[in-house]
Design a protein around this motif. Structure first.
Motif, PDB file in Angstrom:
ATOM      1  N   GLU B  73       0.832  -1.208   0.000  1.00  0.00           N
ATOM      2  CA  GLU B  73       0.000   0.000   0.000  1.00  0.00           C
ATOM      3  C   GLU B  73       0.861   1.250   0.000  1.00  0.00           C
ATOM      4  OE1 GLU B  73      -3.730   0.581   2.333  1.00  0.00           O
ATOM      5  OE2 GLU B  73      -3.106  -1.345   3.193  1.00  0.00           O
ATOM      6  N   PHE B  74       1.915   1.232   0.793  1.00  0.00           N
ATOM      7  CA  PHE B  74       2.782   2.411   0.859  1.00  0.00           C
ATOM      8  C   PHE B  74       3.567   2.595  -0.436  1.00  0.00           C
ATOM      9  CE2 PHE B  74       1.823   2.182   5.353  1.00  0.00           C
ATOM     10  CZ  PHE B  74       1.688   3.519   5.663  1.00  0.00           C
ATOM     11  N   ILE B  77       2.002   4.412  -3.683  1.00  0.00           N
ATOM     12  CA  ILE B  77       1.995   5.869  -3.860  1.00  0.00           C
ATOM     13  C   ILE B  77       3.405   6.423  -4.047  1.00  0.00           C
ATOM     14  CG2 ILE B  77      -0.197   6.291  -2.663  1.00  0.00           C
ATOM     15  CD1 ILE B  77       1.512   7.085  -0.184  1.00  0.00           C
ATOM     16  N   ALA B  78       4.393   5.553  -4.176  1.00  0.00           N
ATOM     17  CA  ALA B  78       5.778   6.021  -4.324  1.00  0.00           C
ATOM     18  C   ALA B  78       6.060   6.385  -5.780  1.00  0.00           C
ATOM     19  CB  ALA B  78       6.742   4.928  -3.871  1.00  0.00           C
ATOM     20  N   PRO B  79       6.985   7.339  -5.991  1.00  0.00           N
ATOM     21  CA  PRO B  79       7.290   7.738  -7.368  1.00  0.00           C
ATOM     22  C   PRO B  79       7.820   6.584  -8.222  1.00  0.00           C
ATOM     23  CG  PRO B  79       8.238   9.325  -5.809  1.00  0.00           C
ATOM     24  CD  PRO B  79       7.713   8.172  -5.003  1.00  0.00           C
ATOM     25  N   GLU B  80       8.686   5.739  -7.658  1.00  0.00           N
ATOM     26  CA  GLU B  80       9.268   4.668  -8.450  1.00  0.00           C
ATOM     27  C   GLU B  80       9.691   3.509  -7.547  1.00  0.00           C
ATOM     28  OE1 GLU B  80      12.482   6.176 -10.828  1.00  0.00           O
ATOM     29  OE2 GLU B  80      12.388   4.490 -12.221  1.00  0.00           O
ATOM     30  N   PHE B  86      12.292   0.899  -3.053  1.00  0.00           N
ATOM     31  CA  PHE B  86      12.157   2.270  -3.563  1.00  0.00           C
ATOM     32  C   PHE B  86      13.358   2.560  -4.460  1.00  0.00           C
ATOM     33  CE2 PHE B  86       9.840   2.404   0.483  1.00  0.00           C
ATOM     34  CZ  PHE B  86       8.668   3.042   0.118  1.00  0.00           C
ATOM     35  N   LEU B  87      13.108   3.063  -5.656  1.00  0.00           N
ATOM     36  CA  LEU B  87      14.215   3.331  -6.567  1.00  0.00           C
ATOM     37  C   LEU B  87      14.688   4.776  -6.463  1.00  0.00           C
ATOM     38  CD1 LEU B  87      13.347   1.464  -9.880  1.00  0.00           C
ATOM     39  CD2 LEU B  87      14.588   0.655  -7.861  1.00  0.00           C
ATOM     40  N   VAL B  88      16.013   4.943  -6.467  1.00  0.00           N
ATOM     41  CA  VAL B  88      16.623   6.275  -6.528  1.00  0.00           C
ATOM     42  C   VAL B  88      17.693   6.223  -7.619  1.00  0.00           C
ATOM     43  CG1 VAL B  88      16.217   6.852  -4.104  1.00  0.00           C
ATOM     44  CG2 VAL B  88      18.356   5.703  -4.737  1.00  0.00           C
ATOM     45  N   PRO B  89      18.176   7.402  -8.073  1.00  0.00           N
ATOM     46  CA  PRO B  89      19.244   7.350  -9.067  1.00  0.00           C
ATOM     47  C   PRO B  89      20.459   6.604  -8.494  1.00  0.00           C
ATOM     48  CG  PRO B  89      18.426   9.596  -8.798  1.00  0.00           C
ATOM     49  CD  PRO B  89      17.798   8.780  -7.728  1.00  0.00           C
ATOM     50  N   LYS B  90      21.238   6.069  -9.370  1.00  0.00           N
ATOM     51  CA  LYS B  90      22.408   5.278  -8.990  1.00  0.00           C
ATOM     52  C   LYS B  90      23.302   6.074  -8.021  1.00  0.00           C
ATOM     53  CE  LYS B  90      25.534   2.397 -11.667  1.00  0.00           C
ATOM     54  NZ  LYS B  90      25.954   2.198 -13.068  1.00  0.00           N
TER      55      LYS B  90
END
Lengths: 486, 93
Positions: B73-74, B77-80, B86-90
């Motif tokens: 569920e959380f 609503i996450a961007p990616e 949770f994905l962030v840039p390298k």
């Protein structure tokens, strides 16, 4: 009938003279028709509201429904509402749909109330005029060129224009009382820890407190009795039974001692506001209360202490907005890394006042400055609290003005943050001390509403609401309403 | 408060100030710091800093599972996200 009080609506619902579905539709239509001129709602929940209303009607039909069952209310857009957009007035959360309800929202849902929508507010509750909202300023129903106050300006304007019979709000430095004063309604911020902060988006955690707004003290008592609770999910929630604030409304004021602080009638106060508030206190004397001049000598430290503590806590709380887990995420250019993700997301999505406070806080907490600012402010806070502790040895309630001036023109204080901060000189000390405070309409200055502030000792909400109700039984300032809302 | 100082605070706060807004930011901060400077006049010798108005202590609870797993569920609503992360840039090459 648009201006019926919650208690009248509750009675009509119980007698089945009106259904919750009809009542809900009635207010949703009012919002649709009238709110474009006030901008008090960010979101309306038409479908969900009607489903809640139908459920409430089923409960009412069975009898034995809770007191507020079927009553439509609005929630400040700082309270998380499951499945309903919750923006906190910010571009940062303009797409945020929480997967859970705040405890306060849950308490109201359990009582069978209907959520009409989410009200406009200053961004992350940082402001005293509702002008920092990403969704535009709220206009004061008494004078649409003027501010509604803040940060709970949307809730205050919506109640004043009878777009909802009641609303939730929050108060970190005056954000319930000041807009209540400027919009001519009744608002109460209870003792710190009385209303759960869980699911209420944090600004300054040691000061933030939820509360309610309504058109009179009797309605505020009904709402607060439902909203207040002990909540294990909020580590600063107070484990203490909640009173039924409606039960003590009719207690006589005979023998009550009201403290009137010298410091609240000095520099910075509009002379007409002073006269209006003094006349209201004289009215309360006629009801049997005695007054006594008191001193709160550290009052002048309240605004400076607040503008260290609140920004410091805000800079820590708002560090959670990083573009990773929810909320706004900046589009990155080729080759930009995680640092750019944080900085660009935050810089693009926070407004100027929020950025300013984050930076003040970061500065006050940074190496070499902590003792001079934060530690010193926390000590000043103790001195401010001690003033109240001493005062409450001699008096039952304290009364004075809520705000130094009536509603000012939109844009009038735009470029001067310090001038805006001084609009909260009489409300901030209460938050620093964690005491309950409320504002009730007590007259008009320049044809705009003026509020009487009532401050109580810890957990004296019942006493405050009692005094407010008695005042409202003897006067009719609370029943005046802005033009063009019928 | 000068340019270097305000840029350092912005860096600490993970904010970027546009060049043409630096002067305004300095002015705003300076005004507020002038206001809070009034605190230094307070005699706070032997005053204990106040953290909680009712001096409440941190409540403790038994170390038991009290919440369901709501990761999906959380993350909805996450961007990616990917595979529950949770994905962030390298970050590291």
């Amino acid at each position: 009938m648009y201006n019926n009080s919650i208690s009248i609506w509750a009675e009509k619902l119980r007698k089945r003279e009106v259904s919750s579905a009809e009542l809900t539709q009635f207010f949703l239509k009012r919002i649709e028709k009238l709110d474009p001129q006030y901008n008090s709602f960010i979101t309306t929940c038409n479908e969900q509201a009607l489903a809640q209303a139908n459920a409430a009607d089923a409960l009412l039909a069975k009898g034995d429904a809770p007191a507020l069952c079927g009553i439509p209310i609005a929630h400040k857009d700082i309270f998380c509402t499951r499945g309903v957009l919750t923006t906190c007035g910010s571009k940062m959360l303009a797409n945020f749909v929480p997967p859970y309800n705040a405890t306060s929202v849950e308490n109201f849902a359990r009582a069978g109330t209907v959520t009409l929508g989410k009200t406009n507010m200053d961004e992350f509750a940082m402001g005293s005029s509702n002008e920092t909202s990403f969704f535009g300023p709220v206009k004061n129903p008494w004078d649409k060129e003027c501010v509604a106050g803040g940060s709970s300006g949307g809730s205050a304007a919506a109640v004043a224009a009878c777009l909802t019979p009641g609303a939730t709000a929050t108060d970190t430095g005056g954000s319930i009382r000041q807009p209540a004063s400027l919009c001519g309604i009744t608002g109460i911020k209870p003792t710190y820890g009385r209303v759960s902060r869980w699911g209420m988006i944090a600004f300054a955690s040691s000061l933030d407190q939820g509360g309610v707004m309504a058109r009179n003290a009797q309605d505020a008592a009904l709402l607060l009795s439902t909203m207040a609770s002990f909540d294990a999910k909020d580590s600063t929630s107070i484990e203490r039974p909640v009173e039924d604030y409606s039960h003590t409304l009719n207690t006589s004021l005979e023998g009550l001692t009201i403290g009137v602080p010298d410091e609240y009638f000095g520099e910075g106060l509009n002379p007409e506001t002073a006269t209006t508030v003094q006349a209201a206190i004289a009215e309360i004397e006629k009801l049997g209360a005695k007054t006594k001049a008191i001193q709160l000598p550290h009052t002048k430290l309240a605004v400076p202490a607040y503008y260290v503590i609140a920004p410091a806590e805000c800079s820590a709380n708002l560090s959670r907005f990083d573009g990773v887990r929810y909320g706004y995420r900046a589009e990155l250019k080729e080759g930009e890394g995680v640092e750019a993700l944080y900085v660009r997301s935050r810089s693009e999505a926070f407004g100027d006042e929020v950025k300013r406070r984050i930076m003040v806080g970061a500065y006050a907490l940074s190496a070499g400055y902590y003792d001079a600012y934060y530690a010193q402010a926390q000590k000043a806070r103790r001195l401010i609290q001690q003033d109240f502790v001493e005062a409450f040895k001699e008096v039952d309630l304290i009364m004075g003005p809520t705000a130094p001036n009536p509603a000012f023109k939109i844009g009038a204080k735009g470029n001067d943050p310090v001038a805006m901060y001084l609009e909260d000189i009489f409300t901030i000390a209460t938050n620093l001390a964690g005491l309950p405070g409320m504002s009730i309409p007590c007259g008009f200055v320049d044809n705009k509403p003026c509020g009487l502030q009532i401050i109580g000792n810890y957990f004296a909400e019942g006493r405050m609401l009692n005094a407010a109700h008695q005042f409202q039984c003897a006067t009719d300032f609370h029943s005046f309403e802005p033009a063009d809302i019928a | 408060m000068d340019r270097a100082e305000i840029e350092n605070i912005a860096k600490l706060a993970k904010l970027h100030i546009e060049d043409d807004q630096i002067d305004e930011a300095i002015a705003g901060m300076s005004n507020i710091l002038e206001l809070v400077e009034q605190l230094s006049s307070a005699d706070t010798k032997n005053v204990i800093p106040m953290a909680h108005p009712l001096d409440a202590l941190q409540r403790l609870r038994a170390d038991e599972i009290s919440e369901n797993n709501v990761r999906d569920e959380f993350q909805a609503i996450a961007p990616e996200t990917e595979n529950g992360l949770f994905l962030v840039p390298k970050v590291i090459d």
